[in-house]
Design a protein around this motif. Structure first.
Motif, short mmCIF file in Angstrom:
data_model
loop_
_atom_site.label_atom_id
_atom_site.label_comp_id
_atom_site.label_asym_id
_atom_site.label_seq_id
_atom_site.Cartn_x
_atom_site.Cartn_y
_atom_site.Cartn_z
N PRO A 14 92.33 100.16 -48.68
CA PRO A 14 92.99 101.12 -47.79
C PRO A 14 93.59 102.27 -48.61
CG PRO A 14 94.42 99.26 -48.18
CD PRO A 14 93.12 98.94 -48.87
N PRO A 15 93.81 103.42 -47.98
CA PRO A 15 94.36 104.58 -48.70
C PRO A 15 95.88 104.57 -48.76
CG PRO A 15 93.79 105.23 -46.50
CD PRO A 15 93.40 103.78 -46.63
N VAL A 16 96.47 103.47 -49.17
CA VAL A 16 97.92 103.38 -49.27
C VAL A 16 98.32 102.89 -50.66
CG1 VAL A 16 98.35 103.00 -46.82
CG2 VAL A 16 97.91 101.05 -48.27
N ASP A 17 99.44 103.40 -51.15
CA ASP A 17 100.02 102.99 -52.44
C ASP A 17 99.02 103.06 -53.58
OD1 ASP A 17 102.45 102.49 -51.18
OD2 ASP A 17 101.89 100.41 -50.72
N GLY A 18 98.09 104.00 -53.54
CA GLY A 18 97.14 104.17 -54.64
C GLY A 18 96.05 103.12 -54.71
N ALA A 19 95.92 102.29 -53.69
CA ALA A 19 94.92 101.21 -53.70
C ALA A 19 93.50 101.77 -53.73
CB ALA A 19 95.10 100.30 -52.50
N ALA A 20 93.25 102.82 -52.97
CA ALA A 20 91.90 103.40 -52.96
C ALA A 20 91.59 104.07 -54.30
CB ALA A 20 91.76 104.39 -51.82
N ASN A 21 92.57 104.72 -54.91
CA ASN A 21 92.36 105.33 -56.23
C ASN A 21 92.03 104.27 -57.27
OD1 ASN A 21 92.83 107.90 -55.27
ND2 ASN A 21 94.97 107.92 -55.88
N GLU A 22 92.77 103.18 -57.25
CA GLU A 22 92.54 102.06 -58.17
C GLU A 22 91.15 101.48 -57.95
OE1 GLU A 22 93.75 99.45 -61.22
OE2 GLU A 22 94.83 101.16 -60.43
N ALA A 23 90.78 101.28 -56.71
CA ALA A 23 89.46 100.73 -56.39
C ALA A 23 88.35 101.70 -56.80
CB ALA A 23 89.37 100.42 -54.90
N CYS A 24 88.59 102.99 -56.64
CA CYS A 24 87.61 104.01 -57.02
C CYS A 24 87.34 103.95 -58.52
CB CYS A 24 88.12 105.38 -56.62
SG CYS A 24 87.00 106.73 -57.00
N CYS A 25 88.39 103.90 -59.32
CA CYS A 25 88.23 103.84 -60.78
C CYS A 25 87.53 102.55 -61.19
CB CYS A 25 89.59 103.94 -61.46
SG CYS A 25 90.33 105.58 -61.35
N LYS A 26 87.92 101.44 -60.59
CA LYS A 26 87.30 100.16 -60.92
C LYS A 26 85.82 100.15 -60.54
CE LYS A 26 87.72 95.22 -60.12
NZ LYS A 26 88.35 94.15 -59.35
N PHE A 27 85.49 100.66 -59.35
CA PHE A 27 84.10 100.69 -58.88
C PHE A 27 83.24 101.57 -59.80
CE2 PHE A 27 80.82 102.67 -56.17
CZ PHE A 27 80.09 101.54 -55.87
N LEU A 28 83.75 102.76 -60.16
CA LEU A 28 82.98 103.65 -61.03
C LEU A 28 82.84 103.07 -62.43
CD1 LEU A 28 84.30 107.11 -59.83
CD2 LEU A 28 81.99 106.17 -59.54
N ALA A 29 83.85 102.35 -62.91
CA ALA A 29 83.74 101.70 -64.22
C ALA A 29 82.62 100.66 -64.21
CB ALA A 29 85.07 101.05 -64.60
N GLU A 30 82.48 99.93 -63.10
CA GLU A 30 81.39 98.96 -62.97
C GLU A 30 80.03 99.66 -62.96
OE1 GLU A 30 82.21 96.69 -59.47
OE2 GLU A 30 84.03 95.81 -60.33
N ILE A 31 79.93 100.77 -62.22
CA ILE A 31 78.67 101.53 -62.13
C ILE A 31 78.25 102.03 -63.52
CG2 ILE A 31 77.63 103.67 -61.25
CD1 ILE A 31 77.96 102.08 -58.88
N PHE A 32 79.21 102.58 -64.27
CA PHE A 32 78.92 103.17 -65.57
C PHE A 32 79.00 102.15 -66.71
CE2 PHE A 32 79.94 106.98 -63.12
CZ PHE A 32 78.92 107.82 -63.53
N ALA A 33 79.27 100.90 -66.40
CA ALA A 33 79.36 99.82 -67.39
C ALA A 33 80.29 100.23 -68.54
CB ALA A 33 77.98 99.45 -67.92
N THR A 34 81.49 100.65 -68.17
CA THR A 34 82.47 101.07 -69.15
C THR A 34 83.83 100.50 -68.76
OG1 THR A 34 83.36 103.00 -70.32
CG2 THR A 34 83.03 103.24 -67.95
N ALA A 35 84.79 100.66 -69.65
CA ALA A 35 86.14 100.19 -69.36
C ALA A 35 86.78 101.05 -68.28
CB ALA A 35 86.99 100.24 -70.62
N LYS A 36 87.64 100.45 -67.47
CA LYS A 36 88.32 101.18 -66.40
C LYS A 36 89.18 102.30 -66.97
CE LYS A 36 91.76 99.73 -63.83
NZ LYS A 36 92.61 98.97 -62.94
N SER A 37 89.64 102.14 -68.20
CA SER A 37 90.46 103.18 -68.84
C SER A 37 89.65 104.43 -69.17
CB SER A 37 91.12 102.63 -70.10
OG SER A 37 90.14 102.23 -71.03
N ASN A 38 88.32 104.34 -69.16
CA ASN A 38 87.46 105.50 -69.40
C ASN A 38 87.22 106.31 -68.15
OD1 ASN A 38 87.19 104.96 -72.11
ND2 ASN A 38 85.25 103.91 -71.90
N VAL A 39 87.68 105.84 -67.00
CA VAL A 39 87.50 106.55 -65.73
C VAL A 39 88.86 107.11 -65.31
CG1 VAL A 39 86.79 106.36 -63.33
CG2 VAL A 39 85.64 104.98 -65.07
N GLU A 40 88.89 108.42 -65.06
CA GLU A 40 90.16 109.08 -64.76
C GLU A 40 89.99 110.01 -63.56
OE1 GLU A 40 93.20 112.14 -67.08
OE2 GLU A 40 91.30 111.63 -67.99
#
Length: 95
Positions: free
Chosen positions: A41-67
């Motif tokens: 859901p788009p509350v308390d940054g949950a969607a932003n967190e999920a977006c970074c995690k999802f893109l990190a999985e797609i790019f096979a990189t650490a979540k800290s590399n997605v900003e």
């Protein structure tokens, strides 16, 4: 085709996030912008967190590399992924 630009040692591109989807996934290209569906859901940054995690999985990189560079409170975001070339990004997003 998603517009991807080289930025230092990574790439920058725009995404449009659709929160509260039935499942996480890439939903295609909208005039040069990558559409992403997320279950979070788009509350308390949950969607932003999920977006970074999802893109990190797609790019096979650490979540800290997605900003998220801009768009923290909206659906349209500017994303930077470190340690990826434009060619690698295109190949991974077209799968």
């Amino acid at each position: 085709m998603v517009e991807i630009k080289q930025d230092g040692n990574g790439v920058v591109f725009r995404v449009k996030v659709q929160p509260r989807a039935s499942k996480n996934g890439l939903a295609g290209d909208l005039a040069g912008v990558l559409k992403i569906r997320l279950t979070a859901p788009p509350v308390d940054g949950a969607a932003n967190e999920a977006c970074c995690k999802f893109l990190a999985e797609i790019f096979a990189t650490a979540k800290s590399n997605v900003e998220i560079l801009s768009g923290h409170t909206g659906r349209n975001k500017l994303i930077r992924v470190a340690d990826v070339t434009v060619q690698q990004a295109r190949a991974l997003l077209e799968k």
